[in-house]
Write a protein that holds these residues in place. Structure first.
Motif, PDB file in Angstrom:
ATOM      1  N   ARG A 194       0.767  -0.882  -0.475  1.00 24.61           N
ATOM      2  CA  ARG A 194       0.376   0.056   0.250  1.00 24.61           C
ATOM      3  C   ARG A 194       1.504   1.052   0.198  1.00 24.61           C
ATOM      4  N   LEU A 195       2.329   1.400   0.583  1.00 23.89           N
ATOM      5  CA  LEU A 195       2.380   2.016   1.113  1.00 23.89           C
ATOM      6  C   LEU A 195       3.678   2.061  -0.131  1.00 23.89           C
ATOM      7  N   CYS A 196       4.345   1.540  -1.270  1.00 19.64           N
ATOM      8  CA  CYS A 196       5.742   1.016  -1.845  1.00 19.64           C
ATOM      9  C   CYS A 196       4.903   1.390  -3.563  1.00 19.64           C
ATOM     10  N   GLY A 197       3.292   0.595  -3.156  1.00 20.64           N
ATOM     11  CA  GLY A 197       3.576   0.003  -5.048  1.00 20.64           C
ATOM     12  C   GLY A 197       2.782   1.253  -5.618  1.00 20.64           C
ATOM     13  N   LEU A 198       2.635   2.088  -5.874  1.00 26.79           N
ATOM     14  CA  LEU A 198       2.696   3.089  -6.870  1.00 26.79           C
ATOM     15  C   LEU A 198       4.008   3.718  -7.221  1.00 26.79           C
TER      16      LEU A 198
END
Lengths: 398, 98, 472
Positions: free
Chosen positions: C418-422
């Protein structure tokens, strides 16, 4: 042996990759998973010019779904040669780990201090005892010192076992490794050896003309003097293109993994292991279903329930991920290593245990491919001729 | 780092952080109570041991992990405080059985 | 008190009790459909209306009129027959519309005829050097504490980033007597020109006056630095300094708290794990689900409403919730749909609520340097993987996020990407000269939030399941 460093494949431009596709290779390895990578790395180590053709980000990759055991016990019932082959791999793993460390600086965290298969209740203990007996009685198989232990004996090594554990089998040769880091180490090593890795280039056709193989990919054609088919279950489709046979019978397996935890499990088990990072992996099912996107929670439930009966402390840990993977599995469960009579220079390699056998693939299979012929005394038993056109029952011990 | 608004009239309750009594308000999450307490509530990560505090406060980042009533790795930002709750700041990997 | 769902089957299960979920559940229940609303938080409201029923902030003007709209939605829900369960974490949703939900440490399983996902948004990752230091938080985190516990910053506080929420938060902190030392506005200067063609729609939208008033209110009290082009946090185990460049000039200021914000993006984990098809949105720079005009996704029976359907803001979320619920009613109990607002009216409401959105998206499109980090800046907070690590993996053959996991473990920690995917997708796209769409995203699977092993072990199992696992 040194070679001109390849330019960056991953970050390189399309033109650069296209120009590479026109060049020639000693060996093209089809498949960049653990098995193909081990063989390619082993060939690069011998100074061969090697290309590895692989699929892309989303495909059925056993290399990132496996359980990472370097496992000996119970392998080879029905084929003594498999026991011998597995033992050789187990013995050579230390050398592989240290060569990878030396070359890439990556520690693959190999641990070979023996592994357990625990049983719950008397019935399972009885069945396991029978299996151990049959393994010992098999003629021609190497002795790998697998023995049955009572619950109290197990407890000496694994103090946290629960009251339902009735005992288990122990094999001092068993171990495990960080398989993802092994995969990364091989690919890091590719650079050092000048091996060209071409992801997103699945092979759709192979032909031989003018004494060399031509492999068709979506981005063009690649030519090589020899080829190794190491494409997992896809070998079944590729092998007939070069007069080889690789009957596969894949199954699905699910794995559950917990958050990182302080070390508590000093030995790996067939179905539970604590990774060097601290996570606890719990496996594994064997299902006929071949959709690796779907998960059956009821099957994960059986796995985790058994795990917490073996180690009651596990029950409070958080499960952070679970996944399903498709096993690469020759139809009778034993490895296939073969060479083509109609297309000399074409080899096929596929097996379930890509982690356990990685050392053999890197050292032995690579050496034989480099020489141009498989050695019957080492791998003759694994020829696909054993199928005689019909699949045998899977009793490989897995 | 944070202070309470004077209009906050919610009842007080007491929680314990590493054994020390700390005042919280009914309706606080564990993470909010820790940040409001002014205590050093930094956990250290399971990977490198780096210090962290809550980052998102909405249940997605997992930087608020904390041991609550003996259970490790709970998301402090999603758990409301309760009278007498025992909080432990987590250092490194969770211990099995905790 | 632990409350399990009362039934095993529902006509409609709504997941998330923010603006979209509240509206969807009330609408569905009002039409007589059996409706279950599952929500992870302690009370209703989601993020926008966080703690709407329990906030200690009683002076209504401090949180603003837009916040208190949430109270009406909650009232409408409570007046309906919808069953509502809070502190309920949905950890699995599949194509058969079977839902696994963790409540009080035990899992329940429910089946729905229709699922409306209203899982909302989360703040876009803001991967600058030092963003993992204690003392660096999201602006949304500060707002959550403000709304639910009446907490405001009282140390040296810097707010950095851009977008409407940043100004709203600043105004709320000031109204409650909190401290803000400086606001660092990272809005790219070029965006002002790019957004001009869309300005008319915005000027005539309700956001315009409100936004302008709020910015004036904040600027009267706080030093605002605009045109910030570089930003980093530093300190030894704790935030000590914030460093930035504006107008070519670097400045470093001491700080105890740095609040970051550069917009919100859909929270896609549950939808993706259910197999809902998403595509890369080039304007909003995030993954959005492919939906029809009623919010129906590529998976039959699963609709998505609210910011999880693509960022549209709270007003649009409410209408999208009503639209998705009305579509469910039309499908399951057509006669009952007559009770509800007609679809044409809802679509008109939506058009109104979405007015000005393109302007905001264009103006507040975050700059590349704040989305795509370099060097030893951490990309994956859980596994502590840096931008350089990601690029090294690309150089040896990682083609996308899933192979990257194999090489570097990104996305394999508890936050599940959630905190690294993009960041991973955009970083790899840039490194490989591909589009984010070509690079793709993590393959997500249940459990989408961690559950205890005991909880998973308690899932009912059959003889066949046992046979698939137990072997000599």
């Amino acid at each position: 042996m040194s070679k001109a460093l390849p330019s960056e494949v991953g970050a390189g431009s399309r033109e650069e990759n296209a120009s590479k596709l026109k060049s020639e290779y000693d060996v093209a390895v089809v498949g960049g998973g653990l098995l193909g990578s081990a063989i390619a790395w082993g060939l690069g180590r011998l100074g061969k010019r090697v290309a590895v053709l692989d699929e892309g980000d989303i495909t059925k990759r056993a290399s990132r779904a496996n359980f990472a055991l370097v496992w000996v016990q119970s392998k080879g019932l029905g084929m003594p040669a498999y026991t011998v082959w597995t033992l050789r791999a187990s013995e050579a793993w230390g050398r592989l780990a240290s060569e990878l460390k030396q070359q890439t600086g990556l520690d693959v965290s190999l641990q070979q201090n023996g592994g357990f298969h625990l049983t719950l209740g008397d019935d399972e203990f009885g069945q396991r005892t029978e299996l151990v007996k049959r393994m010992h009685n098999q003629t021609g198989a190497a002795d790998y010192k697998m023995e049955m232990l009572s619950a109290s004996e197990v407890k000496k090594s694994l103090p946290l076992i629960g009251p339902e554990v009735s005992g288990g089998s122990f094999c001092p040769l068993d171990g495990h490794v960080n398989s993802l880091r092994t995969f990364r180490a091989f690919h890091t090593g590719f650079k050092e050896f000048g091996i060209d890795y071409f992801p997103e280039q699945p092979v759709s056709a192979i032909s031989k003309s003018g004494g060399e193989f031509r492999l068709t990919t979506p981005k063009g054609e690649l030519r090589a003097a020899k080829i190794v088919l190491a494409a997992g279950n896809a070998n079944q489709t590729l092998a007939p293109m070069v007069g080889l046979y690789a009957p596969m019978g894949p199954t699905r397996g699910q794995i559950v993994v917990t958050e990182r935890t302080m070390p508590f499990l000093p030995h790996p088990l067939t179905t539970i292991r604590q990774t060097d990072e601290g996570t606890v992996m719990i496996g594994d099912s064997k299902e006929d279903e071949l959709d690796d996107r779907a998960l059956k929670h009821s099957i994960s439930a059986v796995m985790t329930d058994r795990a917490q009966r073996m180690f009651p402390h596990l029950s409070r840990l958080n499960v952070v991920r679970s996944w399903a993977g498709i096993r690469v599995m020759p139809q009778d469960g034993f490895p296939i290593y073969d060479q083509s009579e109609t297309h000399p220079g074409a080899f096929v390699a596929c097996c379930h245990s890509g982690v356990t056998l990685a050392s053999n693939h890197a050292f032995e299979i690579a050496r034989m491919v480099a020489q141009g012929a498989l050695e019957p005394e080492l791998v003759g038993a694994f020829s696909a001729s054993r199928f005689g056109g019909t699949g045998a029952a899977n009793n490989s011990g897995y | 780092m944070f202070k309470r608004s004077e209009q906050d009239k919610r009842p007080q309750l007491q929680i314990f952080v590493d054994g020390v009594a700390v005042a919280a308000r009914q309706g606080d999450t564990v993470s909010a109570a820790l940040l409001a307490s002014g205590r050093d509530a930094r956990r250290s990560t399971a990977v490198s041991g780096a210090p962290r505090l809550p980052y998102c406060m909405m249940g997605v980042c997992f930087d608020c992990l904390v041991t609550i009533d003996g259970v490790g790795n709970r998301q402090g930002c999603l758990v409301p405080v309760a009278e007498g709750m025992q909080i432990e700041i987590q250092k490194g990997k969770r211990e099995i059985g905790k | 008190m632990i409350v399990a769902p009362k039934r095993e089957d529902y006509d409609v299960v709504v997941i998330g009790a923010g603006p979209a979920g509240l509206a969807a559940a009330a609408t569905s229940a009002e039409a007589g459909l059996s409706t279950l609303l599952l929500d992870e938080n302690i009370g209703p409201g989601g993020q926008v209306f966080r703690a709407i029923s329990s906030t200690p902030v009683t002076e209504r003007n401090q949180l603003g009129a837009d916040y208190w709209v949430g109270a009406d939605l909650v009232q409408a829900l409570r007046a309906s027959n919808a069953e509502v369960i809070h502190r309920a974490t949905v950890w699995s949703l599949d194509r058969n519309l079977e839902i696994a939900v963790s409540i009080g440490g035990a899992s329940a399983f429910v089946k729905a005829k229709r699922v409306i996902l209203a899982t909302g948004a989360l703040e876009r990752p803001f991967p600058i050097p030092g963003w993992t230091l204690p003392g660096v938080m999201t602006a949304g985190a500060a707002q959550t504490m403000l709304k639910s516990s009446g907490l405001v910053p009282d140390g040296r506080t810097v707010i950095a980033g851009q977008g409407p929420l940043l100004w709203l938060l600043a105004a709320q902190i000031l109204r409650l007597g909190g401290r803000i030392d400086r606001i660092l506005d990272t809005t790219q200067r070029g965006n002002y020109f790019a957004s001009l063609p869309h300005a008319f729609a915005f000027l005539t939208s309700p956001y315009f006056i409100k936004g302008l008033t709020m910015m004036r209110e904040v600027k009267a009290k706080v030093q605002v630095v605009s045109g910030v082009t570089e930003l980093s946090a530093s300190g030894d185990g704790q935030l000590a300094n914030v460093s930035y460049v504006a107008g070519g000039k670097r400045e470093t200021i001491p700080a105890d708290l740095l609040l970051l914000h550069q917009g919100v993006v859909p929270n896609v984990n549950l939808a993706m794990s259910a197999g809902v098809e998403h595509r890369w949105d080039d304007l909003q720079l995030c993954w959005s689900p492919l939906l029809d005009a009623s919010g129906n996704s590529s998976v039959a029976g699963i609709a998505i409403a609210g910011d999880g359907a693509g960022i549209g803001g709270a007003n649009a979320a409410v209408v999208r919730g009503r639209i998705a619920a009305r579509a469910a009613v039309e499908a399951l109990a057509p006669a009952a749909a007559a009770k509800l607002a007609p679809m044409a009216a809802l679509r008109a409401d939506l058009a109104k609520a979405e007015r000005g959105r393109v302007f905001l998206d264009t103006l507040f499109r975050p700059s590349q340097q704040f989305r795509i980090p370099a060097g030893d800046t951490i990309v994956c907070r859980c596994e502590e993987v840096t931008a350089k690590d990601v690029l090294d993996a690309v150089a040896i053959g990682a083609t996308g996020p899933n192979q990257l996991k194999a090489y570097r473990r990104t996305g394999m920690g508890p936050c599940q990407g959630r905190l690294c995917g993009l960041t991973v997708t955009e970083l790899m796209a840039q490194a490989r000269g591909k589009t984010p769409q070509e690079i793709g995203y993590y393959r997500l699977r249940a459990p989408v939030k961690p559950i205890t092993l005991a909880e998973l072990a308690a899932v009912p199992k059959s003889e066949a399941d046992i046979k698939a696992v137990v072997r000599g």
